[in-house]
Design a protein around this motif. Structure first.
Motif, PDB file in Angstrom:
ATOM      1  N   ARG A   1      40.046  24.045  55.714  1.00 29.55           N
ATOM      2  CA  ARG A   1      40.310  25.447  55.426  1.00 29.55           C
ATOM      3  C   ARG A   1      39.632  26.322  56.479  1.00 29.55           C
ATOM      4  O   ARG A   1      38.741  25.867  57.196  1.00 29.55           O
ATOM      5  CB  ARG A   1      39.802  25.826  54.032  1.00 29.55           C
ATOM      6  CG  ARG A   1      40.411  24.981  52.894  1.00 29.55           C
ATOM      7  CD  ARG A   1      41.919  25.150  52.828  1.00 29.55           C
ATOM      8  NE  ARG A   1      42.484  24.717  51.556  1.00 29.55           N
ATOM      9  CZ  ARG A   1      42.908  23.488  51.271  1.00 29.55           C
ATOM     10  NH1 ARG A   1      42.797  22.526  52.177  1.00 29.55           N
ATOM     11  NH2 ARG A   1      43.427  23.202  50.096  1.00 29.55           N
ATOM     12  N   GLN A   2      40.086  27.577  56.509  1.00 31.67           N
ATOM     13  CA  GLN A   2      39.518  28.535  57.463  1.00 31.67           C
ATOM     14  C   GLN A   2      39.272  29.860  56.768  1.00 31.67           C
ATOM     15  O   GLN A   2      39.997  30.209  55.826  1.00 31.67           O
ATOM     16  CB  GLN A   2      40.532  28.857  58.572  1.00 31.67           C
ATOM     17  CG  GLN A   2      40.770  27.792  59.582  1.00 31.67           C
ATOM     18  CD  GLN A   2      41.787  28.258  60.612  1.00 31.67           C
ATOM     19  OE1 GLN A   2      42.879  28.677  60.264  1.00 31.67           O
ATOM     20  NE2 GLN A   2      41.433  28.182  61.877  1.00 31.67           N
ATOM     21  N   GLY A   3      38.321  30.593  57.287  1.00 31.19           N
ATOM     22  CA  GLY A   3      38.140  31.979  56.873  1.00 31.19           C
ATOM     23  C   GLY A   3      37.434  32.112  55.542  1.00 31.19           C
ATOM     24  O   GLY A   3      37.232  31.144  54.805  1.00 31.19           O
TER      25      GLY A   3
ATOM     26  N   TRP B   1      31.122  18.696  64.988  1.00 27.93           N
ATOM     27  CA  TRP B   1      32.083  19.425  64.141  1.00 27.93           C
ATOM     28  C   TRP B   1      33.091  18.426  63.571  1.00 27.93           C
ATOM     29  O   TRP B   1      33.772  17.721  64.316  1.00 27.93           O
ATOM     30  CB  TRP B   1      32.806  20.471  64.997  1.00 27.93           C
ATOM     31  CG  TRP B   1      33.533  21.507  64.208  1.00 27.93           C
ATOM     32  CD1 TRP B   1      34.806  21.404  63.722  1.00 27.93           C
ATOM     33  CD2 TRP B   1      33.045  22.788  63.806  1.00 27.93           C
ATOM     34  NE1 TRP B   1      35.126  22.560  63.040  1.00 27.93           N
ATOM     35  CE2 TRP B   1      34.069  23.423  63.082  1.00 27.93           C
ATOM     36  CE3 TRP B   1      31.829  23.459  63.988  1.00 27.93           C
ATOM     37  CZ2 TRP B   1      33.928  24.700  62.553  1.00 27.93           C
ATOM     38  CZ3 TRP B   1      31.694  24.733  63.452  1.00 27.93           C
ATOM     39  CH2 TRP B   1      32.737  25.337  62.740  1.00 27.93           C
TER      40      TRP B   1
ATOM     41  N   ARG C   1      32.412  36.019  60.521  1.00 22.42           N
ATOM     42  CA  ARG C   1      32.338  35.073  59.398  1.00 22.42           C
ATOM     43  C   ARG C   1      31.112  35.375  58.541  1.00 22.42           C
ATOM     44  O   ARG C   1      30.024  35.612  59.064  1.00 22.42           O
ATOM     45  CB  ARG C   1      32.260  33.642  59.925  1.00 22.42           C
ATOM     46  CG  ARG C   1      33.509  33.177  60.633  1.00 22.42           C
ATOM     47  CD  ARG C   1      33.302  31.837  61.325  1.00 22.42           C
ATOM     48  NE  ARG C   1      32.581  31.994  62.558  1.00 22.42           N
ATOM     49  CZ  ARG C   1      33.149  32.151  63.751  1.00 22.42           C
ATOM     50  NH1 ARG C   1      34.447  32.133  63.878  1.00 22.42           N
ATOM     51  NH2 ARG C   1      32.418  32.304  64.836  1.00 22.42           N
TER      52      ARG C   1
ATOM     53  N   ARG D   1      39.497  31.085  52.695  1.00 19.45           N
ATOM     54  CA  ARG D   1      39.697  29.640  52.633  1.00 19.45           C
ATOM     55  C   ARG D   1      41.172  29.242  52.703  1.00 19.45           C
ATOM     56  O   ARG D   1      41.633  28.384  51.961  1.00 19.45           O
ATOM     57  CB  ARG D   1      39.003  29.072  51.391  1.00 19.45           C
ATOM     58  CG  ARG D   1      37.499  29.275  51.465  1.00 19.45           C
ATOM     59  CD  ARG D   1      36.745  28.747  50.268  1.00 19.45           C
ATOM     60  NE  ARG D   1      37.311  27.531  49.800  1.00 19.45           N
ATOM     61  CZ  ARG D   1      37.338  27.148  48.514  1.00 19.45           C
ATOM     62  NH1 ARG D   1      36.795  27.925  47.613  1.00 19.45           N
ATOM     63  NH2 ARG D   1      37.868  26.015  48.172  1.00 19.45           N
TER      64      ARG D   1
ATOM     65  N   ASN E   1      34.909  24.985  53.241  1.00 21.42           N
ATOM     66  CA  ASN E   1      36.069  24.875  54.136  1.00 21.42           C
ATOM     67  C   ASN E   1      36.172  23.493  54.780  1.00 21.42           C
ATOM     68  O   ASN E   1      37.265  23.042  55.119  1.00 21.42           O
ATOM     69  CB  ASN E   1      36.002  25.956  55.230  1.00 21.42           C
ATOM     70  CG  ASN E   1      36.464  27.311  54.717  1.00 21.42           C
ATOM     71  OD1 ASN E   1      36.933  27.426  53.591  1.00 21.42           O
ATOM     72  ND2 ASN E   1      36.320  28.332  55.535  1.00 21.42           N
ATOM     73  N   CYS E   2      35.055  22.840  54.958  1.00 21.19           N
ATOM     74  CA  CYS E   2      35.077  21.505  55.573  1.00 21.19           C
ATOM     75  C   CYS E   2      34.831  20.397  54.551  1.00 21.19           C
ATOM     76  O   CYS E   2      34.571  19.251  54.935  1.00 21.19           O
ATOM     77  CB  CYS E   2      34.077  21.434  56.719  1.00 21.19           C
ATOM     78  SG  CYS E   2      34.594  22.461  58.109  1.00 21.19           S
TER      79      CYS E   2
ATOM     80  N   HIS F   1      43.902  25.558  57.413  1.00 16.89           N
ATOM     81  CA  HIS F   1      43.727  25.723  58.870  1.00 16.89           C
ATOM     82  C   HIS F   1      45.088  25.925  59.517  1.00 16.89           C
ATOM     83  O   HIS F   1      46.021  25.160  59.279  1.00 16.89           O
ATOM     84  CB  HIS F   1      43.049  24.467  59.428  1.00 16.89           C
ATOM     85  CG  HIS F   1      42.458  24.637  60.791  1.00 16.89           C
ATOM     86  ND1 HIS F   1      43.185  25.059  61.875  1.00 16.89           N
ATOM     87  CD2 HIS F   1      41.192  24.425  61.253  1.00 16.89           C
ATOM     88  CE1 HIS F   1      42.392  25.098  62.952  1.00 16.89           C
ATOM     89  NE2 HIS F   1      41.173  24.725  62.595  1.00 16.89           N
TER      90      HIS F   1
ATOM     91  N   HIS G   1      36.843  22.950  68.927  1.00 12.64           N
ATOM     92  CA  HIS G   1      35.505  23.248  68.404  1.00 12.64           C
ATOM     93  C   HIS G   1      34.477  22.429  69.163  1.00 12.64           C
ATOM     94  O   HIS G   1      34.390  21.212  68.997  1.00 12.64           O
ATOM     95  CB  HIS G   1      35.421  22.915  66.910  1.00 12.64           C
ATOM     96  CG  HIS G   1      36.372  23.699  66.069  1.00 12.64           C
ATOM     97  ND1 HIS G   1      36.142  25.001  65.698  1.00 12.64           N
ATOM     98  CD2 HIS G   1      37.569  23.372  65.527  1.00 12.64           C
ATOM     99  CE1 HIS G   1      37.153  25.438  64.966  1.00 12.64           C
ATOM    100  NE2 HIS G   1      38.042  24.467  64.854  1.00 12.64           N
TER     101      HIS G   1
ATOM    102  N   CYS H   1      39.329  17.822  66.265  1.00  9.77           N
ATOM    103  CA  CYS H   1      38.439  18.975  66.064  1.00  9.77           C
ATOM    104  C   CYS H   1      37.869  19.451  67.395  1.00  9.77           C
ATOM    105  O   CYS H   1      37.823  20.643  67.695  1.00  9.77           O
ATOM    106  CB  CYS H   1      37.280  18.607  65.140  1.00  9.77           C
ATOM    107  SG  CYS H   1      37.777  18.021  63.518  1.00  9.77           S
TER     108      CYS H   1
ATOM    109  N   ARG I   1      31.663  28.730  53.931  1.00  9.79           N
ATOM    110  CA  ARG I   1      31.125  28.066  55.119  1.00  9.79           C
ATOM    111  C   ARG I   1      30.889  26.586  54.839  1.00  9.79           C
ATOM    112  O   ARG I   1      30.896  25.772  55.747  1.00  9.79           O
ATOM    113  CB  ARG I   1      29.812  28.719  55.591  1.00  9.79           C
ATOM    114  CG  ARG I   1      29.944  30.133  56.095  1.00  9.79           C
ATOM    115  CD  ARG I   1      30.687  30.247  57.432  1.00  9.79           C
ATOM    116  NE  ARG I   1      32.122  30.254  57.277  1.00  9.79           N
ATOM    117  CZ  ARG I   1      32.820  31.275  56.804  1.00  9.79           C
ATOM    118  NH1 ARG I   1      32.235  32.377  56.476  1.00  9.79           N
ATOM    119  NH2 ARG I   1      34.128  31.193  56.673  1.00  9.79           N
TER     120      ARG I   1
END
Ligand code: FES
Ligand code: FES
Lengths: 198, 153
Positions: A69-71, A115, A170, A74, A60-61, A77, A99, A95, A57
């Motif tokens: 990254r996502q999920g 975001w 998540r 990781r 990823n950013c 995206h 988002h 973004c 969490r």
């Protein structure tokens, strides 16, 4: 057996004496200094913080490259999303095109105020504890934040806090936020020591 | 709840739940059906519109997000960039089934409005989120380059 009325006030009296005695003691004793030095050498105070910062969490950013990254695994995206010059995505793929300021309850797309990607200078992927700590504290890299401002950022920022309530399937950051803040403040109070490089 | 915004240059007031996706507002309430629903989950780009001139996914924008703002759909996109894109799309006969194409056109206008001479890499970064089931990607790329030749650098 102590008579009843005295029994009732006794704990307060004892506590009061303890507080008074504690106030007379120096803030640091040789023992606590030695303990803090051990912590500095071992980087113990930063270790639990590093564990949180490495959570997907957070991480990823905070990529070191240009791909968010996502999920929980990781992955990069989807849709070839990239950082863009202002860390808010490339043209058409900003973004905020998807988002918004809260999780979208219909689509599941995550959202929180502001975001965005952390700047590349605050990329954390692949850093060991020592590098992560020195990077975090480096005001040339972190947007001019001193340790107090860093603590505040991680204590109050709504985008940071989203990591503890990310919604959907998540995984939230596993440690309660209050416990993390306590550890952050202990680290700051200890002089924000970084673990040694090796 | 009433929400007032500018749609294709006209002040528009709708009465919708603030969380209603803009896509539903446009299609169901305002009957502008050029903007398409593909996934509803920010994955396909069929619903692309412009919010204050920037391409966004209308399935992810909520009614409350557009209060006082400027929304442009495929029905109302105008200007020299839109004209260049339209001409290139027709010249190269880009569309196949057409379902994704209003989103593709809105994305192409969004890209060329900001980068008038995009490289292939720019096109990849700006257009990868717009999916075409008919796989017209090579013609979309060619048409963006074609449109760019008619725009000032
Ligand atoms: S319908 Fe909005 S991105 Fe697919
Ligand atoms: S033209 Fe058919 S989906 Fe794109």
């Amino acid at each position: 057996m102590v008579p009843h009325p005295i029994r009732a006030v006794l704990p307060f009296a004892i506590a009061g004496i303890a507080v008074a005695l504690a106030a007379m003691l120096p803030v640091t004793t040789p023992a606590t200094v030695a303990k803090a030095e051990t912590a500095v050498v071992a980087g113990d105070l930063f270790k639990p913080i590093a564990d949180v910062l490495r959570h997907p969490r957070c991480m990823n950013c905070h990529p070191r490259d240009d791909r968010p990254r996502q999920g929980d695994d990781r992955h990069p995206h989807l849709q070839n999303i990239v950082r863009g010059e202002d860390n808010l995505g490339f043209t058409n793929a900003r973004c905020t095109a998807c988002h918004r300021d809260e999780n979208n309850k219909f689509s599941g797309v995550p959202g929180a105020p502001n975001w965005h990607l952390a700047p590349a200078s605050m990329g954390w992927q692949g850093l060991n504890d020592s590098e992560l700590c020195t990077t975090l504290k480096d005001q040339d890299k972190n947007g001019g934040k001193d340790v107090a401002a860093l603590v505040k950022h991680m204590e109050d920022d709504k985008l940071v806090l989203w990591g503890w309530a990310p919604g959907g399937d998540r995984l939230p950051v596993s440690k309660p936020h209050a416990a993390f803040v306590t550890e952050l403040k202990a680290w700051a109070a200890g002089g924000a020591p970084c673990p040694t490089a090796n | 709840m009433p929400t007032t915004f500018t749609l294709n240059g006209k002040k528009t007031t709708i009465d919708a739940d603030p969380e209603t996706p803009l896509l539903w507002v446009i299609r169901d309430d305002l009957k502008l059906t050029g903007t398409k629903f593909g996934c509803g989950a920010a994955l396909c780009g069929a619903c692309t519109v412009h919010l204050d001139g920037e391409a966004v996914r209308s399935c992810q924008i909520q009614a409350r997000d557009v209060e006082g703002r400027d929304v442009t759909t495929i029905e109302g996109v105008t200007g020299n960039v839109a004209a260049a894109v339209r001409a290139a799309w027709i010249k190269l006969d880009v569309a196949q089934c057409g379902y994704c194409q209003s989103g593709q056109v809105m994305a192409a206008v969004g890209l060329l409005s900001q980068i008038s001479k995009p490289t292939d890499q720019d096109i990849d970064k700006a257009m990868d989120g717009n999916i075409c089931r008919c796989s017209t990607y090579h013609r979309i790329r060619a048409a963006i380059h074609e449109a760019s030749t008619t725009l000032p650098g």
